[in-house]
Design a protein around this motif. Structure first.
Motif, PDB file in Angstrom:
ATOM      1  N   GLN A  85       0.831  -1.200   0.000  1.00 21.84           N
ATOM      2  CA  GLN A  85       0.000   0.000   0.000  1.00 21.84           C
ATOM      3  C   GLN A  85       0.869   1.255   0.000  1.00 21.84           C
ATOM      4  OE1 GLN A  85      -2.524   1.705   3.360  1.00 21.84           O
ATOM      5  NE2 GLN A  85      -4.028   0.560   2.129  1.00 21.84           N
ATOM      6  N   LEU A  86       1.927   1.230   0.786  1.00 14.74           N
ATOM      7  CA  LEU A  86       2.847   2.362   0.819  1.00 14.74           C
ATOM      8  C   LEU A  86       3.382   2.639  -0.588  1.00 14.74           C
ATOM      9  CD1 LEU A  86       5.567   2.836   3.524  1.00 14.74           C
ATOM     10  CD2 LEU A  86       6.001   3.399   1.172  1.00 14.74           C
ATOM     11  N   ALA A  91       3.149   5.470  -5.986  1.00 12.09           N
ATOM     12  CA  ALA A  91       2.927   5.378  -7.433  1.00 12.09           C
ATOM     13  C   ALA A  91       1.720   6.215  -7.847  1.00 12.09           C
ATOM     14  CB  ALA A  91       2.744   3.927  -7.864  1.00 12.09           C
ATOM     15  N   ALA A  92       0.626   6.106  -7.102  1.00 11.15           N
ATOM     16  CA  ALA A  92      -0.578   6.870  -7.422  1.00 11.15           C
ATOM     17  C   ALA A  92      -0.346   8.370  -7.249  1.00 11.15           C
ATOM     18  CB  ALA A  92      -1.737   6.413  -6.542  1.00 11.15           C
ATOM     19  N   ALA A 133       6.789  -3.253  10.952  1.00 16.15           N
ATOM     20  CA  ALA A 133       7.616  -4.152  10.132  1.00 16.15           C
ATOM     21  C   ALA A 133       7.608  -3.696   8.667  1.00 16.15           C
ATOM     22  CB  ALA A 133       7.123  -5.590  10.251  1.00 16.15           C
ATOM     23  N   ALA A 134       6.455  -3.277   8.169  1.00 20.95           N
ATOM     24  CA  ALA A 134       6.365  -2.789   6.782  1.00 20.95           C
ATOM     25  C   ALA A 134       7.196  -1.524   6.602  1.00 20.95           C
ATOM     26  CB  ALA A 134       4.905  -2.529   6.404  1.00 20.95           C
ATOM     27  N   LEU A 135       7.089  -0.602   7.549  1.00 24.16           N
ATOM     28  CA  LEU A 135       7.871   0.643   7.468  1.00 24.16           C
ATOM     29  C   LEU A 135       9.370   0.362   7.574  1.00 24.16           C
ATOM     30  CD1 LEU A 135       5.599   2.980   9.597  1.00 24.16           C
ATOM     31  CD2 LEU A 135       6.208   3.335   7.190  1.00 24.16           C
ATOM     32  N   ALA A 136       9.757  -0.548   8.466  1.00 25.58           N
ATOM     33  CA  ALA A 136      11.176  -0.893   8.620  1.00 25.58           C
ATOM     34  C   ALA A 136      11.706  -1.553   7.355  1.00 25.58           C
ATOM     35  CB  ALA A 136      11.371  -1.814   9.827  1.00 25.58           C
ATOM     36  N   ARG A 171       5.022   7.825   3.572  1.00 23.52           N
ATOM     37  CA  ARG A 171       5.611   7.130   4.728  1.00 23.52           C
ATOM     38  C   ARG A 171       5.126   7.762   6.029  1.00 23.52           C
ATOM     39  NH1 ARG A 171       9.483   3.529   5.175  1.00 23.52           N
ATOM     40  NH2 ARG A 171      10.185   4.501   7.094  1.00 23.52           N
ATOM     41  N   ASP A 172       5.102   9.091   6.064  1.00 19.09           N
ATOM     42  CA  ASP A 172       4.659   9.797   7.264  1.00 19.09           C
ATOM     43  C   ASP A 172       3.184   9.505   7.556  1.00 19.09           C
ATOM     44  OD1 ASP A 172       5.137  11.727   9.451  1.00 19.09           O
ATOM     45  OD2 ASP A 172       3.690  12.966   8.331  1.00 19.09           O
ATOM     46  N   GLY A 173       2.374   9.431   6.516  1.00 14.23           N
ATOM     47  CA  GLY A 173       0.965   9.118   6.701  1.00 14.23           C
ATOM     48  C   GLY A 173       0.754   7.751   7.329  1.00 14.23           C
ATOM     49  N   LEU A 174       1.512   6.768   6.858  1.00  9.66           N
ATOM     50  CA  LEU A 174       1.410   5.425   7.430  1.00  9.66           C
ATOM     51  C   LEU A 174       1.935   5.414   8.872  1.00  9.66           C
ATOM     52  CD1 LEU A 174       0.575   2.487   7.111  1.00  9.66           C
ATOM     53  CD2 LEU A 174       2.808   2.039   6.042  1.00  9.66           C
TER      54      LEU A 174
END
Length: 182
Positions: A85-86, A91-92, A133-136, A171-174
């Protein structure tokens, strides 16, 4: 007559900007290139994906998350769903053709995201861990500053500063969403 002269002057001044804008729009070749990358109908090999996810298009993250979820590997599915999603949001956000990546992202978030999010919401602590974990993972394997890797096409006007800004914002939004889980 004065209005016509003014209009012609504005058009001459705006011509370089208009030319750059039209260059940003994808061509038929660009769309074919992206479609061949996505290989509609083909399935992602989850084991191959997990060995080198950074080499896959963001849509494959969703495909892998869906397969992991179906196989009962739900926590892994949450992690890869959010990593995908990130990348899909980047991309979007950067794609000059909003109908391409935006539509695909919305469709995947609605169809595949609902069961994954419903599962994730059942345990906020675990949900937060999977987003962490996704962000890392994304921090260790950042998207390259390259239109082919991000959007899926190479022949497009590319603004590196805008890419970096959109990437940081997504990234900040997530990260902000993750903080709200506490």
């Amino acid at each position: 007559m004065k209005a016509i002269f003014t209009l012609m002057t504005v058009m001459l001044i705006a011509s370089p900007a208009l030319a750059e804008r039209y260059k940003a729009l994808p061509t038929e070749r660009d769309n074919a290139e992206m479609e061949s990358q996505l290989k509609p109908g083909s399935e992602v090999d989850v084991d191959a994906f997990l060995k080198s996810p950074q080499s896959y298009h963001w849509v494959s993250f969703y495909e892998a998350a869906g397969k992991l979820f179906a196989d009962g590997r739900k926590d892994e599915a949450v992690k890869w769903y959010y990593a995908g999603q990130l990348r899909g949001r980047v991309a979007a956000g950067i794609d000059p053709d909003p109908s391409r990546n935006n539509a695909l992202l919305s469709s995947l978030n609605y169809g595949l995201g609902k069961p994954i999010n419903d599962y994730a919401k059942s345990d906020k602590e675990n949900w937060a861990e999977q987003i962490d974990a996704a962000l890392a993972w994304d921090k260790e394997h950042p998207l390259p500053n390259d239109p082919k890797a991000v959007i899926g096409i190479s022949d497009v006007a590319w603004d590196s500063a805008n890419f970096q800004g959109v990437y940081a914002q997504v990234r900040d939004g997530l990260a902000q969403m993750r903080k709200s889980l506490n």
